[in-house]
Design an enzyme around this catalytic site. Sequence first.
Site, PDB file in Angstrom:
ATOM      1  N   ASP A  31       0.813  -1.208   0.000  1.00  0.00           N
ATOM      2  CA  ASP A  31       0.000   0.000   0.000  1.00  0.00           C
ATOM      3  C   ASP A  31       0.856   1.272   0.000  1.00  0.00           C
ATOM      4  O   ASP A  31       1.928   1.324   0.597  1.00  0.00           O
ATOM      5  CB  ASP A  31      -0.907  -0.017   1.233  1.00  0.00           C
ATOM      6  CG  ASP A  31      -2.100   0.895   1.108  1.00  0.00           C
ATOM      7  OD1 ASP A  31      -2.373   1.377   0.000  1.00  0.00           O
ATOM      8  OD2 ASP A  31      -2.776   1.115   2.129  1.00  0.00           O
ATOM      9  N   GLU A  83      -2.844  -0.098  -8.539  1.00  0.00           N
ATOM     10  CA  GLU A  83      -3.825   0.890  -8.126  1.00  0.00           C
ATOM     11  C   GLU A  83      -3.127   2.238  -8.035  1.00  0.00           C
ATOM     12  O   GLU A  83      -1.970   2.311  -7.605  1.00  0.00           O
ATOM     13  CB  GLU A  83      -4.436   0.534  -6.772  1.00  0.00           C
ATOM     14  CG  GLU A  83      -5.411   1.570  -6.249  1.00  0.00           C
ATOM     15  CD  GLU A  83      -6.092   1.163  -4.960  1.00  0.00           C
ATOM     16  OE1 GLU A  83      -6.161   2.005  -4.045  1.00  0.00           O
ATOM     17  OE2 GLU A  83      -6.557   0.007  -4.866  1.00  0.00           O
TER      18      GLU A  83
END
Length: 402
Positions: A114, A181
């Site tokens: 992340d 992402e």
Amino acid sequence: MRSLPRGRNDVRSGLAVALLPGDHAVLAALRAAVPWLSPVPIGRRPSIGLGDRTGYATRSQAIALGRSRLFPVFAQQSVREMTRTDRTPEQVLDDATFGVLAAGWRGGWSADADHLKDVADIDRMAKAGFVLFTLDASPALRPGAERSADPAVRFGPAVPFLAALARRVHRAMRGRPYELEVSLDELPVVTTPADHEYVVRELARRGIRVAAVAPRFPGSFEKGVDFRGSLPAFARALAAHAAVARRLGGYKISIHSGSDKFRVYRTVARITRGRFHVKTAGTSWLESLRTIARVDPGLFREIVDHARRAFPVARRSYSISARLRDVPAPRGIPARRLESVYLDRPAARQVLHVAFGAILGARSKDGWIFRDRVHRLLALHEDTHESVLVRHLGRHIRLLRP
């Protein structure tokens, strides 16, 4: 060292299950040998990032999911989170693998590296086995650019920065499947549909396809509490971003800081038509603390005291509205009221949420101050931990039902 779940000898079938150490070598070998123990890309399925800052939540998260259509990301950690909890990418992935095995979860799962901002971190995450890479555009924003109405001025520098990170992911993965992402949500401006479209089109022009985009939405997505702001304004923005995503290839819209945002979940599922990803992590940490409040009020009071002292520094990394004066000292609070005072009130939840690193990373000359005791209690009181996580995460999952 944890051991893998105990099996049993079955005389009728001739099945025997060995008890093995749950260390990195064993878990890596199991991932290589057993397909459902390895993380995989999500694709276009509706999904939820669950995260686990203690290493003891994955099994209960899997039980909470049950037969939901939501695809889980059990291993979801940023470099910042790993640094603050003194964990490595390998440890995060191993803990998730252990939980998947303990739960008997065979529905597939993913692992999200992340908020990546550095190429060296990409190499570490790829080597460990992560397959979803969330690229954070925030370091590339020029001071003052947010005042421009032109997407090329606002986000122009972000495109080559994101492209460089994406190319590094491609090299690091060496032909293994992965997905990307793009995170725009940590920028100091609300993402317009034009901003979103500009970034995705420019990346596509460079040969880079995205699986999800995380815009910054109007309203407040603060840690540990529900959405604050106009729900109609959020819905209009979400509809516009979802339309861009459908027009440019059908990728998903990602909702960051998605823990406990109960007001928006049905809207997210409906407007995106199931093309969404919601990231949580801190809520599982808070429910771990709820377990501790129930089984060891004394330790919980120590944790609250430490969190209150750490808050002025811990809050600097987060946009939150909690004030320390709204969080009382725990001395004198009856054990029966600890949950309601510290885990059911927004300010206290935020203080405990952002102090996770200060708590789990706290050391003295004799070793960990809280970490070993927290782990021991969560392992010893597995049933209580499971019940609180299943109840709380179950509410997220029901509202996000596509």
